[in-house]
Design an enzyme around this catalytic site. Sequence first.
Site, PDB file in Angstrom:
ATOM      1  N   SER A 125      58.241 -19.403 -49.404  1.00 20.81           N
ATOM      2  CA  SER A 125      58.249 -18.498 -48.536  1.00 20.81           C
ATOM      3  C   SER A 125      56.562 -18.314 -48.394  1.00 20.81           C
ATOM      4  O   SER A 125      55.238 -18.671 -49.333  1.00 20.81           O
ATOM      5  CB  SER A 125      58.599 -16.846 -48.206  1.00 20.81           C
ATOM      6  OG  SER A 125      58.089 -16.160 -47.330  1.00 20.81           O
ATOM      7  N   ASP A 126      55.971 -18.332 -47.384  1.00 20.75           N
ATOM      8  CA  ASP A 126      54.546 -18.601 -47.065  1.00 20.75           C
ATOM      9  C   ASP A 126      54.024 -18.264 -45.194  1.00 20.75           C
ATOM     10  O   ASP A 126      54.967 -18.113 -44.365  1.00 20.75           O
ATOM     11  CB  ASP A 126      53.788 -20.430 -47.168  1.00 20.75           C
ATOM     12  CG  ASP A 126      52.308 -20.003 -47.354  1.00 20.75           C
ATOM     13  OD1 ASP A 126      51.557 -19.860 -48.424  1.00 20.75           O
ATOM     14  OD2 ASP A 126      51.635 -20.488 -47.005  1.00 20.75           O
TER      15      ASP A 126
END
Length: 194
Positions: free
Chosen positions: A70-71
């Site tokens: 995730s970012d």
Amino acid sequence: MKIVLASQSPGRKLLLKRTGIPFETLAPSIDEEACFKEIKNPTESICLHIARKKAEKIFSEKPEAVIIASDQMAFFEERFYGKAYNTEKAIQTLSLFQGKTHQLINGLYMKYKDKSFSRITINKMSLRPLSLNQIKAYVQRDQPLHSAGCYYIDQTGLSLFEKIESEDFSSIIGLPIMAVVNQLIKWGYPYLQK
């Protein structure tokens, strides 16, 4: 089914731990600045692009596992804001956001064998009007130097907001848990089964 979280983020680890799903963590080493250059017109998809790069890096080391990456970044007035890394920049960012609404964009990318899943979650974050002294006091208290947007919503940062619009509140902390669990179940993970 082995689960690997491609992150060392304390918030992401805590969110996934709360599901009761066993997992391990590995920190992917990727050049996030280079990722911006790879996309001609960075939009919310830049978060997804970086998440995919993280997942693919760890998948190359653990091809038998489900990789979760995730970012996230804040987006305001046609500009992206990542981690501040220092107190002065955190104060500047929050001073810019105070009294206004910005987007906190989360990109999720999951990879398992020859399958992948991606999702972009856009949260609308409306900060209340804040004085410079209030902003400095908050930054001193929570030290949000490693958070996109420069606040920790799972700490006292929640009190900075007048309104938040989100389809998955956990995505604000860094990992949209509902989407993660839904996808794991679709891929055959025996969640909450004896």
